[in-house]
Design a protein around this motif. Structure first.
Motif, PDB file in Angstrom:
ATOM      1  N   VAL A 180       0.951  -1.131  -0.128  1.00  0.00           N
ATOM      2  CA  VAL A 180       0.063  -0.127   0.051  1.00  0.00           C
ATOM      3  C   VAL A 180       0.757   1.275   0.000  1.00  0.00           C
ATOM      4  O   VAL A 180       0.519   2.371  -0.613  1.00  0.00           O
ATOM      5  CB  VAL A 180      -0.756   0.084   1.160  1.00  0.00           C
ATOM      6  CG1 VAL A 180      -1.610   1.228   1.534  1.00  0.00           C
ATOM      7  CG2 VAL A 180      -1.958  -1.036   0.875  1.00  0.00           C
ATOM      8  N   SER A 181       1.726   1.463   0.664  1.00  0.00           N
ATOM      9  CA  SER A 181       2.828   2.295   0.718  1.00  0.00           C
ATOM     10  C   SER A 181       3.578   2.680  -0.417  1.00  0.00           C
ATOM     11  O   SER A 181       4.001   3.940  -0.664  1.00  0.00           O
ATOM     12  CB  SER A 181       3.904   2.139   1.841  1.00  0.00           C
ATOM     13  OG  SER A 181       3.287   2.076   3.432  1.00  0.00           O
ATOM     14  N   MET A 182       3.870   1.491  -1.267  1.00  0.00           N
ATOM     15  CA  MET A 182       4.353   1.699  -2.547  1.00  0.00           C
ATOM     16  C   MET A 182       3.439   2.739  -3.490  1.00  0.00           C
ATOM     17  O   MET A 182       3.811   3.624  -4.287  1.00  0.00           O
ATOM     18  CB  MET A 182       4.695   0.444  -3.091  1.00  0.00           C
ATOM     19  CG  MET A 182       6.010  -0.117  -2.939  1.00  0.00           C
ATOM     20  SD  MET A 182       6.579  -1.525  -3.765  1.00  0.00           S
ATOM     21  CE  MET A 182       5.190  -2.980  -3.587  1.00  0.00           C
ATOM     22  N   VAL A 183       2.227   2.459  -3.365  1.00  0.00           N
ATOM     23  CA  VAL A 183       1.249   3.161  -4.222  1.00  0.00           C
ATOM     24  C   VAL A 183       1.255   4.707  -3.767  1.00  0.00           C
ATOM     25  O   VAL A 183       1.275   5.585  -4.650  1.00  0.00           O
ATOM     26  CB  VAL A 183      -0.308   2.564  -4.032  1.00  0.00           C
ATOM     27  CG1 VAL A 183      -1.127   3.344  -4.989  1.00  0.00           C
ATOM     28  CG2 VAL A 183      -0.076   1.065  -4.567  1.00  0.00           C
ATOM     29  N   GLN A 184       1.114   4.731  -2.322  1.00  0.00           N
ATOM     30  CA  GLN A 184       1.268   6.134  -1.892  1.00  0.00           C
ATOM     31  C   GLN A 184       2.363   6.737  -2.241  1.00  0.00           C
ATOM     32  O   GLN A 184       2.562   8.101  -2.274  1.00  0.00           O
ATOM     33  CB  GLN A 184       1.089   6.230  -0.321  1.00  0.00           C
ATOM     34  CG  GLN A 184      -0.143   5.406   0.001  1.00  0.00           C
ATOM     35  CD  GLN A 184      -0.409   5.117   1.676  1.00  0.00           C
ATOM     36  OE1 GLN A 184       0.657   5.139   2.440  1.00  0.00           O
ATOM     37  NE2 GLN A 184      -1.510   4.902   2.133  1.00  0.00           N
ATOM     38  N   SER A 185       3.440   6.128  -2.276  1.00  0.00           N
ATOM     39  CA  SER A 185       4.924   6.650  -2.603  1.00  0.00           C
ATOM     40  C   SER A 185       4.882   7.023  -4.208  1.00  0.00           C
ATOM     41  O   SER A 185       5.312   8.458  -4.467  1.00  0.00           O
ATOM     42  CB  SER A 185       6.013   5.842  -2.482  1.00  0.00           C
ATOM     43  OG  SER A 185       7.325   6.310  -2.745  1.00  0.00           O
ATOM     44  N   VAL A 186       4.170   6.658  -4.992  1.00  0.00           N
ATOM     45  CA  VAL A 186       3.977   7.086  -6.357  1.00  0.00           C
ATOM     46  C   VAL A 186       3.198   8.231  -6.475  1.00  0.00           C
ATOM     47  O   VAL A 186       3.385   9.084  -7.297  1.00  0.00           O
ATOM     48  CB  VAL A 186       3.633   5.870  -7.246  1.00  0.00           C
ATOM     49  CG1 VAL A 186       3.216   6.184  -8.673  1.00  0.00           C
ATOM     50  CG2 VAL A 186       4.549   4.747  -7.373  1.00  0.00           C
ATOM     51  N   ALA A 187       1.893   8.260  -5.536  1.00  0.00           N
ATOM     52  CA  ALA A 187       1.152   9.286  -5.574  1.00  0.00           C
ATOM     53  C   ALA A 187       1.529  10.460  -4.912  1.00  0.00           C
ATOM     54  O   ALA A 187       1.155  11.661  -5.001  1.00  0.00           O
ATOM     55  CB  ALA A 187      -0.179   8.920  -5.006  1.00  0.00           C
ATOM     56  N   THR A 189       2.047  10.876  -1.429  1.00  0.00           N
ATOM     57  CA  THR A 189       1.191  11.101  -0.288  1.00  0.00           C
ATOM     58  C   THR A 189       1.789  10.268   0.929  1.00  0.00           C
ATOM     59  O   THR A 189       1.230  10.561   2.119  1.00  0.00           O
ATOM     60  CB  THR A 189      -0.186  10.564  -0.520  1.00  0.00           C
ATOM     61  OG1 THR A 189      -0.194   9.234  -0.830  1.00  0.00           O
ATOM     62  CG2 THR A 189      -0.977  11.225  -1.663  1.00  0.00           C
ATOM     63  N   LEU A 190       2.828   9.859   0.568  1.00  0.00           N
ATOM     64  CA  LEU A 190       3.643   9.205   1.815  1.00  0.00           C
ATOM     65  C   LEU A 190       4.466  10.087   2.600  1.00  0.00           C
ATOM     66  O   LEU A 190       5.655  10.437   2.161  1.00  0.00           O
ATOM     67  CB  LEU A 190       4.432   7.820   1.444  1.00  0.00           C
ATOM     68  CG  LEU A 190       4.988   6.873   2.567  1.00  0.00           C
ATOM     69  CD1 LEU A 190       3.849   6.307   3.073  1.00  0.00           C
ATOM     70  CD2 LEU A 190       5.760   5.989   1.862  1.00  0.00           C
ATOM     71  N   GLU A 191       3.854  10.631   3.646  1.00  0.00           N
ATOM     72  CA  GLU A 191       4.532  11.886   4.452  1.00  0.00           C
ATOM     73  C   GLU A 191       5.416  11.468   5.287  1.00  0.00           C
ATOM     74  O   GLU A 191       5.130  10.734   6.072  1.00  0.00           O
ATOM     75  CB  GLU A 191       3.477  12.881   4.953  1.00  0.00           C
ATOM     76  CG  GLU A 191       2.680  13.470   3.994  1.00  0.00           C
ATOM     77  CD  GLU A 191       1.428  14.292   4.444  1.00  0.00           C
ATOM     78  OE1 GLU A 191       1.476  14.306   5.958  1.00  0.00           O
ATOM     79  OE2 GLU A 191       0.815  15.094   3.998  1.00  0.00           O
ATOM     80  N   GLU A 192       6.885  11.918   5.235  1.00  0.00           N
ATOM     81  CA  GLU A 192       7.776  11.625   6.160  1.00  0.00           C
ATOM     82  C   GLU A 192       8.294  10.057   6.414  1.00  0.00           C
ATOM     83  O   GLU A 192       8.391   9.839   7.513  1.00  0.00           O
ATOM     84  CB  GLU A 192       7.472  12.368   7.604  1.00  0.00           C
ATOM     85  CG  GLU A 192       7.442  13.784   7.339  1.00  0.00           C
ATOM     86  CD  GLU A 192       7.107  14.472   8.942  1.00  0.00           C
ATOM     87  OE1 GLU A 192       7.087  13.870  10.100  1.00  0.00           O
ATOM     88  OE2 GLU A 192       6.823  15.715   8.991  1.00  0.00           O
ATOM     89  N   GLY A 193       7.874   9.281   5.423  1.00  0.00           N
ATOM     90  CA  GLY A 193       8.067   7.932   5.595  1.00  0.00           C
ATOM     91  C   GLY A 193       7.142   7.036   6.578  1.00  0.00           C
ATOM     92  O   GLY A 193       7.470   6.149   6.904  1.00  0.00           O
ATOM     93  N   ARG A 194       6.109   7.652   6.883  1.00  0.00           N
ATOM     94  CA  ARG A 194       5.060   7.046   7.889  1.00  0.00           C
ATOM     95  C   ARG A 194       4.149   6.112   7.345  1.00  0.00           C
ATOM     96  O   ARG A 194       3.656   6.279   6.045  1.00  0.00           O
ATOM     97  CB  ARG A 194       4.221   7.837   8.494  1.00  0.00           C
ATOM     98  CG  ARG A 194       4.964   9.016   9.424  1.00  0.00           C
ATOM     99  CD  ARG A 194       3.849   9.767  10.461  1.00  0.00           C
ATOM    100  NE  ARG A 194       3.070  10.572   9.447  1.00  0.00           N
ATOM    101  CZ  ARG A 194       3.399  11.982   9.370  1.00  0.00           C
ATOM    102  NH1 ARG A 194       4.289  12.556   9.741  1.00  0.00           N
ATOM    103  NH2 ARG A 194       2.463  12.722   8.624  1.00  0.00           N
ATOM    104  N   ILE A 195       4.268   4.899   7.736  1.00  0.00           N
ATOM    105  CA  ILE A 195       3.592   3.966   7.126  1.00  0.00           C
ATOM    106  C   ILE A 195       2.472   3.471   8.292  1.00  0.00           C
ATOM    107  O   ILE A 195       2.712   3.480   9.267  1.00  0.00           O
ATOM    108  CB  ILE A 195       4.389   2.473   6.859  1.00  0.00           C
ATOM    109  CG1 ILE A 195       5.407   2.767   5.658  1.00  0.00           C
ATOM    110  CG2 ILE A 195       3.737   1.266   6.657  1.00  0.00           C
ATOM    111  CD1 ILE A 195       6.035   1.833   5.236  1.00  0.00           C
ATOM    112  N   SER A 196       1.166   3.078   7.570  1.00  0.00           N
ATOM    113  CA  SER A 196       0.170   2.677   8.490  1.00  0.00           C
ATOM    114  C   SER A 196      -0.305   1.147   8.371  1.00  0.00           C
ATOM    115  O   SER A 196      -0.289   0.851   6.958  1.00  0.00           O
ATOM    116  CB  SER A 196      -1.126   3.758   8.285  1.00  0.00           C
ATOM    117  OG  SER A 196      -2.356   3.157   8.930  1.00  0.00           O
TER     118      SER A 196
END
Length: 438
Positions: A180-187, A189-196
């Motif tokens: 999921v974070s990879m998609v957010q990274s491309v978009a 929207t992955l702020e300060e490397g925070r993963i949920s």
């Protein structure tokens, strides 16, 4: 070759700025060209030589790991890249600091991994008065990852039920969280490397364009259906979406991915989503109430519901009527069972599916297909007879038949049953209605 790279950078993205600059500096002898072969670089350069963030650093780190190289990236995205722990990371604030680090005259500190966000607390099912059938359908949808459509008048609680869904879904596994974070990274929207570990929940407005929903733009980015990957895409007021926009979701809902083709790019994004939709029965919303319904009832209902195509409705596993809540229902005390109790049953059902995944390779029952579907979702003889009768009477399409079997398998999992029985098939059929043909 440099001109070709510059043209690609101008069209697609500015994350080529840093590698182009390093290549030019190596050609000029400012830095060691041989040393740069051990690194993959990504980042945008500002006019004052600062290295500023650019999308996709997490994917670049994964690529660097596969290539057995280190990664040079912007300092602001070092925490994001650090999630790929086996990769040497050089997170530089500007070009001068990076060159000094490569020469050994300055040591840039290694970045720390980003934080794991705690999931936000949303509405609890204890807030929902009545609606036992809808809550049961929501539990089945959560347990198997099934698509769900709620139809009811305004104020019946459809949006509240949908907002309760994240509270009963199991958290993402570590590999899923990274996906999921990879998609957010491309978009971006992955702020300060925070993963949920919480599953995504996206609820775009019904005025959303096709590009906003499926992805696109000059620099192609994921749309809402990809940002909801491994989570929930909630479409409220379903018929108010443009029909072409809704129908653009038909392929992602079937395949779990979306292909975005543009003149300057052809990209495939993951889109394994659980669709939750809500709609009024007609434009005025009060079809079943003679005192409130408009003068065009019931014709207005047919016109309104026909805005959603039959093939789209055919891809929705569960259809449930959400009745209006009376004042007497609202005065009742909260139900004894809330999201915590339902989430425990959902988790137990998902664990049964995880055990089967070792043999089938699918995440949830909504993905069962082919031999795996035949092996694990074939009902017993009484269930098979009921299924055949219903399939003929309801004129189920092949897709409807398959999706109904998946729902029956999930109902059996919630009951802890090894084989799908007649009672599970009967309940699955009760959530299935014949979609109007497009």
């Amino acid at each position: 070759m440099c001109r070709v790279v510059l043209r690609r950078a101008a069209v697609e993205s500015s994350h080529y700025d840093l590698p182009i600059a390093l290549a030019l500096l190596a050609a000029m002898g400012v830095t060691d060209a041989e040393q740069l072969t051990e690194w993959i670089a990504v980042g945008e350069l500002a006019l004052d030589a600062r290295i500023v963030p650019s999308p996709g650093v997490l994917l670049a780190a994964i690529h660097a790991s596969e290539a057995e190289c280190g990664l040079i990236c912007p300092k602001a995205q070092g925490a994001e890249a650090r999630w790929v722990s086996e990769v040497p990371i050089c997170a530089a604030p500007d070009l001068a600091s990076l060159l000094n680090h490569l020469k050994g005259t300055q040591q840039l500190p290694p970045p720390e991994r980003g934080e794991v966000e705690e999931p936000a607390r949303g509405p609890d099912l204890k807030q929902v008065k009545g609606q036992e059938t809808a809550k049961r359908a929501l539990e089945i949808a959560a347990a198997g990852g099934h698509n769900l459509l709620m139809i009811g008048p305004p104020g019946a609680g459809k949006s509240l039920l949908a907002s309760c869904l994240p509270g009963i879904l199991p958290p993402l596994t570590p590999p899923e969280a990274l996906e999921v974070s990879m998609v957010q990274s491309v978009a971006g929207t992955l702020e300060e490397g925070r993963i949920s570990r919480a599953r995504p929940f996206r609820a775009p407005h019904h005025s959303a364009s096709m590009a906003a929903l499926t992805g696109g733009g000059l620099r192609v980015k994921p749309g809402e259906v990809s940002l909801a990957h491994l989570g929930v895409l909630f479409l409220d007021e379903l018929p108010e979406f443009q029909r072409a926009v809704l129908d653009s979701l038909r392929q992602p809902l079937e395949t779990g991915s979306v292909d975005v083709a543009r003149a300057n790019a052809h990209v495939t994004f993951p889109a394994n989503v659980q669709l939750i939709a809500a709609m009024n029965p007609c434009r005025c919303g009060h079809l079943g109430d003679a005192a409130l319904a408009c003068s065009r009832a019931p014709r207005c209902a047919a016109d309104y519901q026909s805005k959603v195509s039959g093939p789209m409705l055919d891809r929705i596993d569960l259809h449930v009527e959400v009745d209006p809540v009376s004042a007497a229902d609202l005065a009742l005390p909260p139900p004894a069972e809330g999201s915590e109790e339902v989430a425990a049953r959902v988790l137990a059902a998902r664990q049964r599916q995880t055990a089967r995944a070792e043999q089938t390779g699918v995440r949830s029952n909504s993905d069962l297909d082919g031999e795996a579907l035949e092996t694990f979702a074939t009902p017993d003889e009484p269930g098979h007879q009921l299924l055949m009768q219903a399939a003929t009477a309801m004129r189920l399409s092949a897709r409807s038949y398959t999706r109904m079997l998946r729902v029956a398998r999930t109902i059996a999992d919630l009951a802890g049953a090894e084989q799908v029985g007649r009672i599970h098939v009967a309940e699955a059929l009760s959530y299935r209605r014949q979609a109007p043909r497009a």
